[in-house]
Design an enzyme around this catalytic site. Sequence first.
Site, PDB file in Angstrom:
ATOM      1  N   ARG A 107       0.883  -1.184   0.000  1.00 17.24           N
ATOM      2  CA  ARG A 107       0.000   0.000   0.000  1.00 17.24           C
ATOM      3  C   ARG A 107       0.906   1.215   0.000  1.00 17.24           C
ATOM      4  NH1 ARG A 107      -5.120   2.090   3.502  1.00 17.24           N
ATOM      5  NH2 ARG A 107      -6.089   0.621   2.084  1.00 17.24           N
ATOM      6  N   HIS A 128      -7.469   0.832  -6.297  1.00 21.53           N
ATOM      7  CA  HIS A 128      -7.734   0.104  -5.042  1.00 21.53           C
ATOM      8  C   HIS A 128      -8.478  -1.188  -5.411  1.00 21.53           C
ATOM      9  CE1 HIS A 128      -7.988  -0.661  -0.926  1.00 21.53           C
ATOM     10  NE2 HIS A 128      -8.824   0.272  -0.505  1.00 21.53           N
ATOM     11  N   GLN A 135     -10.426  -3.585  -2.891  1.00 15.63           N
ATOM     12  CA  GLN A 135     -11.674  -2.972  -2.408  1.00 15.63           C
ATOM     13  C   GLN A 135     -12.834  -3.275  -3.362  1.00 15.63           C
ATOM     14  OE1 GLN A 135     -12.051  -0.797   0.513  1.00 15.63           O
ATOM     15  NE2 GLN A 135     -14.177  -1.254   0.060  1.00 15.63           N
ATOM     16  N   ASP A 144     -16.696   8.429  -1.512  1.00 16.50           N
ATOM     17  CA  ASP A 144     -15.370   8.257  -0.900  1.00 16.50           C
ATOM     18  C   ASP A 144     -15.019   9.585  -0.238  1.00 16.50           C
ATOM     19  OD1 ASP A 144     -12.822   7.269  -0.262  1.00 16.50           O
ATOM     20  OD2 ASP A 144     -11.974   7.684  -2.246  1.00 16.50           O
ATOM     21  N   CYS A 173     -15.960   2.769   1.100  1.00 12.79           N
ATOM     22  CA  CYS A 173     -14.805   1.921   1.432  1.00 12.79           C
ATOM     23  C   CYS A 173     -14.373   2.100   2.885  1.00 12.79           C
ATOM     24  CB  CYS A 173     -13.657   2.204   0.477  1.00 12.79           C
ATOM     25  SG  CYS A 173     -13.075   3.914   0.529  1.00 12.79           S
ATOM     26  N   ARG A 186     -13.864  -7.343   2.913  1.00 13.21           N
ATOM     27  CA  ARG A 186     -12.439  -7.157   2.581  1.00 13.21           C
ATOM     28  C   ARG A 186     -11.647  -8.410   2.966  1.00 13.21           C
ATOM     29  NH1 ARG A 186     -10.220  -2.376   2.241  1.00 13.21           N
ATOM     30  NH2 ARG A 186      -8.764  -3.530   0.935  1.00 13.21           N
TER      31      ARG A 186
HETATM   32  N1  NVA Z   1      -9.475   7.522  -1.611  1.00 14.94           N
HETATM   33  C1  NVA Z   1      -9.163   7.076  -0.280  1.00 14.94           C
HETATM   34  C2  NVA Z   1      -9.484   5.633  -0.103  1.00 14.94           C
HETATM   35  C3  NVA Z   1      -9.213   5.092   1.278  1.00 14.94           C
HETATM   36  C4  NVA Z   1      -9.503   3.630   1.431  1.00 14.94           C
HETATM   37  C5  NVA Z   1      -7.698   7.340   0.009  1.00 14.94           C
HETATM   38  O1  NVA Z   1      -6.865   7.051  -0.869  1.00 14.94           O
HETATM   39  O2  NVA Z   1      -7.376   7.848   1.076  1.00 14.94           O
HETATM   40  N1   CP Z   2     -11.086   0.773   2.747  1.00 17.00           N
HETATM   41  C1   CP Z   2      -9.815   0.702   3.135  1.00 17.00           C
HETATM   42  O1   CP Z   2      -8.893   0.462   2.332  1.00 17.00           O
HETATM   43  O2   CP Z   2      -9.626   0.899   4.459  1.00 17.00           O
HETATM   44  P1   CP Z   2      -8.235   1.055   5.199  1.00 17.00           P
HETATM   45  O3   CP Z   2      -7.625   2.350   4.723  1.00 17.00           O
HETATM   46  O4   CP Z   2      -8.579   1.068   6.660  1.00 17.00           O
HETATM   47  O5   CP Z   2      -7.354  -0.101   4.829  1.00 17.00           O
END
Ligand code: NVA
Ligand code: CP
Length: 334
Positions: A108, A135, A138, A233, A274, A320
Site C-alpha cells: 500500500r 484500489h 476494495q 469516498d 470503502c 475485505r
Molecule cells: N481515496 C481514499 C481511499 C481510502 C480507502 C484514500 O486514498 O485515502
Molecule cells: N477501505 C480501506 O482500504 O480501508 P483502510 O484504509 O482502513 O485499509
Amino acid sequence: MAINLKGRSFLKLLDFTQREIYYLLDLSKQLKEAKYAGTEQKPLTGKSVALLFQKDSTRTRCAFDVGAFELGMHPVYLGPSGSQMGKKESIEDTAKVLGRMFDGIQFRGFKQQDVELLAKYSGVPVWNGLTDQWHPTQMLADIMTIQEAKDIRNMDGIKLVYFGDSRFNMANSYMVVCAKLGMHFVGCAPKELWPDEELLINCQEIAKENGGSITMTTDYKTAAIDADAIATDVWVSMGEDSSVWGNRIKELTPYQVNMEKMRQGKKEVIFLHCLPSFHDDQTEVAKSVIKDFGGNGELEVTNEVFNSSYSKVFEEAENRLHTIKAVMLATIRG
Ligand code: NVA
Ligand code: CP
C-alpha cells in the site's frame, strides 16, 4: 479453459478478465461460507507474506494479516518507518530481497509504479492494497457486497452511482470493475474532479463490449435515479495536502450523499463506502475541518445515510477479509 491465477500479481483490475474476476468473487464466497460453517482449512500452511504499508490502514492491513493467518500463513508487517525501502534501498532491490523470503507481498503506497516494480522484480505475487491510482481489492469486496445484498451473481446491468472525487483510486477502480462486469457506472462530480480522459474512454470501450456503460455527469440532482448502489469516498485522500480541504468542501458539498439522493435510487438501493468515512464529528480530522470550515463533520455522506438501513458499509468492510483471502489463495496456490 480452467482458470488458474497461480503466480499472478493483483495490481489493477484492468489486468483481469471478467471470468477471472468472477472466479475470485466465487472463491471469496466459498471462503466466507467455510469460515461461517467452521470448515476452514489452512491451505497455505508454512508460507509467509510481507505486508508493506507506506500509508495508514485499518481494514486492508487487518484483512491481509487475519486472512494470512486463516489460510495458515505467517504475515510480516513493514510500516512506513520500519524498513529500508525507498530510503536506503530501491524498490527493485527490496523486491529482490523480499522475493527470496516471502511467498507473496502486499503493497500500500503512493505510486502505482512502485507496486508494479515490486511485481516485476520480486518473482512472487504482489497485491495492490491501494495506490493513488487504484484500489483493486476494495472492488472485489464492494461487488461481493452488492451480490449478497441483491442475492445475485451476475452483475450485468446493475447501476452503481458514485458521488465525489472522481480522479483518484476509488472512482478509477469503480469505472474499471463496472466496465469489466457489464454494469452501468455513473460518476457524479464537478468537472475539475473528473477522471483522466484516456482512462474514461478506455473504460467506456470495455463497458460497451460487455453491455454496460460508463457515464460522467455534474447533475447531482438526478444522477442517483434508479441506482442499485450509491457509493462515495472521502473528499481528500491519503497523501493529499490538507490545504485542499477548503476547495474540496466548496466543490463537493452539493455531491454529498444524503437521504434525498438515496430515495432516488431503486427501492432496494444500498449505500457503499470503502471507509474510513467523514459522517460525524468523532475524529481528529473532522474536528479540525469543523474548526477551520464550520459544519458538523458530515462531509461526503450524512450521518443519517451512514447509519440507515440502506448502508452496507460494515458488510463491505467484512468482505475485505474474504476477498483478500481469495486473492492470496488464488495467486499463491492456484
Ligand atoms: N481515496 C481514499 C481511499 C481510502 C480507502 C484514500 O486514498 O485515502
Ligand atoms: N477501505 C480501506 O482500504 O480501508 P483502510 O484504509 O482502513 O485499509
